[in-house]
Design an enzyme around this catalytic site. Structure first.
Site, PDB file in Angstrom:
ATOM      1  N   LYS A  68       0.807  -1.218   0.000  1.00 55.33           N
ATOM      2  CA  LYS A  68       0.000   0.000   0.000  1.00 55.33           C
ATOM      3  C   LYS A  68       0.846   1.277   0.000  1.00 55.33           C
ATOM      4  O   LYS A  68       0.384   2.320  -0.456  1.00 55.33           O
ATOM      5  CB  LYS A  68      -0.962  -0.005   1.187  1.00 55.33           C
ATOM      6  CG  LYS A  68      -2.051  -1.065   1.077  1.00 55.33           C
ATOM      7  CD  LYS A  68      -3.054  -0.972   2.213  1.00 55.33           C
ATOM      8  CE  LYS A  68      -4.144  -2.005   2.078  1.00 55.33           C
ATOM      9  NZ  LYS A  68      -5.173  -1.892   3.141  1.00 55.33           N
ATOM     10  N   ASP A 105     -10.361   2.323   1.667  1.00 50.32           N
ATOM     11  CA  ASP A 105     -10.585   1.805   3.019  1.00 50.32           C
ATOM     12  C   ASP A 105     -11.259   2.852   3.907  1.00 50.32           C
ATOM     13  O   ASP A 105     -12.139   2.520   4.711  1.00 50.32           O
ATOM     14  CB  ASP A 105      -9.250   1.398   3.670  1.00 50.32           C
ATOM     15  CG  ASP A 105      -8.681   0.118   3.095  1.00 50.32           C
ATOM     16  OD1 ASP A 105      -9.472  -0.741   2.653  1.00 50.32           O
ATOM     17  OD2 ASP A 105      -7.443  -0.038   3.097  1.00 50.32           O
TER      18      ASP A 105
END
Length: 275
Positions: A68, A105
């Site tokens: 990420k 997210d």
């Protein structure tokens, strides 16, 4: 006839990712028969080579750990949301060949809470201090009007969480993990720790708890989530987060809005039941 499009989830380890199940269910529901979604074991060292080989058939990527942050230098642009936590879980390949990174997210957490009727709280608690905890703080920056207490295992982690709080505009206070049961007095508790970490806290759930958002989905329910539910507390689970963030990915990659939330959740529930 439209050209076939590709997308995939990358990470290491990746074998148990539910992303292919969710995205393929979305394609079926949307009638995107020429779309495919794969799963690739890719670590940080292999990531640049993988990204460089992407051709015009690729619509996007989903990124999980440990990629990420590693993906960021390989992108042309990242959104403010992704920049706020220095983490990208979504890459969209544009028609002109640009690679744009986002983080679904954070809005996924907000959407999962909203679905359970939690839109605003005046305080909250976070269990843990890893990457998911920083995303939780970013979500709380939008829905929590008061302080957030983070329960952590070390002073170094406490410093990290306070740093994220300053960056995100959240009043973060820290407390020792040994006092984590005190978190349950908050109207919203977000558990971001690995499987088994909160098991010992299950016995401390009060008689009338608020909302627990436990980001785990396998195994489910966790001991903490089961105890919370038994005491009639409001519960948001990891599958809720996974589905909501995946819906946002599908919308960005396909351009089809709204994404098929119900079909994706049903596919995820079935896949977990079969494990």
């Amino acid at each position: 006839m439209a050209a076939a499009r590709r997308a995939a989830v990358l990470g290491s380890p990746i074998a148990h990712s539910l992303s292919p199940v969710l995205h393929r269910a979305a394609y079926r529901e949307l009638g995107l028969d020429d779309w495919s979604y794969g799963r690739f074991e890719v670590d940080e060292a292999a990531l640049p080579g993988f990204v460089e080989e992407l051709d015009a058939s690729w619509a996007g990527l989903s990124l999980t750990m440990p990629l990420k942050r590693a993906i960021i230098p390989l992108l042309d642009e990242i959104t403010d949301t992704a920049a706020s936590v220095e983490a990208v879980n979504t890459v969209v390949l544009t028609e002109d060949g640009r690679r744009v990174g986002d983080n679904t997210d954070i809005p996924g957490m907000i959407a999962a809470l909203r679905e359970r009727g939690v839109e605003k709280v005046d305080s909250a608690a976070v269990l843990g201090a890893g990457a998911t905890a920083s995303s939780a703080l970013a979500a709380l920056a939008r829905i929590c009007s008061g302080p957030v207490t983070a329960y952590v295992r070390s002073e170094a982690r406490a410093d990290e969480m306070r740093g994220w709080g300053e960056r995100l505009g959240v009043d973060v206070r820290t407390a020792a993990w040994d006092d984590a049961a005190e978190a349950f007095a908050a109207p919203l508790v977000i558990a971001t720790t690995p499987a088994g970490t909160t098991d010992a806290l299950a016995a401390a759930v009060p008689d009338a708890p608020g909302t627990l958002f436990d980001v785990l989905y396998d195994p489910w329910p966790t001991r903490l989530a089961a105890a919370w539910s038994a005491r009639s507390g409001k519960l948001v689970g990891g599958l809720d987060l996974l589905v909501h963030q995946a819906v946002l990915q599908v919308e960005q990659m396909t351009g089809r809005v709204p994404g098929p939330l119900a079909a994706m959740r049903a596919a995820g529930e079935q896949a977990l039941a079969e494990r």
